[in-house]
Design an enzyme around this catalytic site. Structure first.
Site, PDB file in Angstrom:
ATOM      1  N   THR A   1      -5.012   7.792  -5.713  1.00  0.00           N
ATOM      2  CA  THR A   1      -5.143   8.017  -4.271  1.00  0.00           C
ATOM      3  C   THR A   1      -4.292   9.216  -3.852  1.00  0.00           C
ATOM      4  OG1 THR A   1      -5.594   5.692  -3.900  1.00  0.00           O
ATOM      5  CG2 THR A   1      -4.846   6.929  -1.996  1.00  0.00           C
TER       6      THR A   1
ATOM      7  N   GLU B   1       0.827  -1.205   0.000  1.00  0.00           N
ATOM      8  CA  GLU B   1       0.000   0.000   0.000  1.00  0.00           C
ATOM      9  C   GLU B   1       0.863   1.257   0.000  1.00  0.00           C
ATOM     10  OE1 GLU B   1      -2.676  -1.017  -1.049  1.00  0.00           O
ATOM     11  OE2 GLU B   1      -4.102  -0.296   0.444  1.00  0.00           O
TER      12      GLU B   1
HETATM   13  N1  HSE Z   1      -8.332   5.709   3.069  1.00  0.00           N
HETATM   14  C1  HSE Z   1      -7.630   6.100   1.873  1.00  0.00           C
HETATM   15  C2  HSE Z   1      -8.134   7.417   1.394  1.00  0.00           C
HETATM   16  C3  HSE Z   1      -7.821   5.166   0.716  1.00  0.00           C
HETATM   17  O1  HSE Z   1      -9.338   7.660   1.484  1.00  0.00           O
HETATM   18  O2  HSE Z   1      -7.343   8.210   0.891  1.00  0.00           O
HETATM   19  C4  HSE Z   1      -7.435   3.770   0.948  1.00  0.00           C
HETATM   20  O3  HSE Z   1      -6.290   3.594   1.739  1.00  0.00           O
END
Ligand code: HSE
Length: 309
Positions: A183, A130
């Site tokens: 992201t 990740e």
């Molecule tokens: N929680 C993260 C975000 C995405 O919303 O940026 C997944 O890790």
């Protein structure tokens, strides 16, 4: 030589209010890796992409590599690992594509060495993937991809993962519209600080969501699955977001949110027929705007990464 085949599920992160701390595993959708270990050979990792999905050709850029390295670092084990990717969710979809590959690799390497690591440590290895994919150690996709069900990251330092009960009839229609939202980009537009009243709203909803799951009150789960923190900034990336939500709630969905950092969107339904109807409306919404998409009308799965051969 040892050879196994591993599946790890797609997942939905955030669940509305639980930014970076909540996630769930989806049924049926996920990644499949075939992994072979030669303990007599020098340490190394070979990655073969047997899918139509374009993946980085340099193994250093593939999430599988840091995951396996972390396993070697944590356990002291050595050997040559070949990873053949045979099924892959499209990267950047927002349904935990990098977490599914990372979780499958972490679970698989642990199995190949007869499981020296705990489930939580398998999540720690998964988080390395990740980090490579999005530049941060998030476990909100990694935890459900490894452990299945609905997970809450109570804390990151130290990592404290709580598996929450999954009510029986929890359907999650999910649509992946073919839009590009990374992201990194979706995180970069978020403010560094939030007003107190926004935090209070979010705390109330996180508590409500957990209470709803623990008591099997799906209406409460739906009511609490709202996001005051990230959605106001991120919904601009999803054409007609508010209009789509109104249509889905009108059709009986209990909630609709961005899946993780997007661009996928998911809804919540407590009946299969409603879930099907909601999936069809989602599909029509993006088709009317000339946006291609894939839809999955599936349940939440209690099963995480697992051997399939
Ligand atoms: N929680 C993260 C975000 C995405 O919303 O940026 C997944 O890790």
């Amino acid at each position: 030589m040892k050879r196994i085949k591993v599946f790890a599920p797609a997942s939905i992160a955030n669940l509305g209010c639980g930014f970076d701390i909540m996630g769930l595993a989806l049924d049926e959708v996920g990644d499949v890796l075939e992994m072979t270990l030669d303990e007599t050979a020098d340490s190394g990792i070979t990655i073969i992409n047997d899918t139509d999905v374009p993946l980085p050709s340099d193994p250093e850029d593939n999430v599988v590599t840091p995951v396996i390295r972390k396993f070697f670092e944590m356990t002291g084990h050595r050997g040559h690992v070949q990873v053949r990717i045979v099924k892959k969710i499209f990267p950047g979809s927002g349904i935990g594509s990098s977490a599914a590959s990372s979780a499958a690799a972490a679970f698989g390497i642990n199995e190949l060495f007869s499981a020296p690591l705990s489930e939580e440590d398998v999540v720690v290895c998964t988080m390395e993937g990740e980090n490579l994919a999005s530049g941060g150690y998030h476990a909100d996709n990694a935890a459900p991809a490894v452990m299945g069900g609905i997970t809450l990251i109570r804390g990151y330092d130290p990592l404290d993962i709580i598996k929450l009960p999954v009510p029986g009839n929890l359907y999650c229609p999910v649509i992946h519209p073919h839009l590009t939202v990374s992201t990194k980009q979706a995180r970069s537009i978020l403010p560094r600080e939030i007003p107190m009243h926004t935090a209070v709203t979010q705390w109330g909803n996180v508590g409500g969501l957990v209470a709803g799951l623990c008591t099997g009150n799906i209406e409460l789960v739906g009511r609490a699955m709202r996001d005051a923190v990230a959605e106001p900034f991120r919904k601009q990336f999803i054409p007609g977001f508010d209009e789509l939500r109104a249509k889905l709630l009108g059709a009986g969905a209990l909630a609709m949110n961005i899946s993780g950092s997007g661009p996928s969107v998911f809804a919540l339904a407590n009946r299969a027929d409603i879930a099907q109807r909601v999936g069809a409306i989602m599909e029509r919404h993006f088709a009317q705007q000339g946006i291609l998409s894939e839809t999955y009308v599936v349940k939440v799965s209690n099963k995480g990464a697992r051997l399939i051969a």
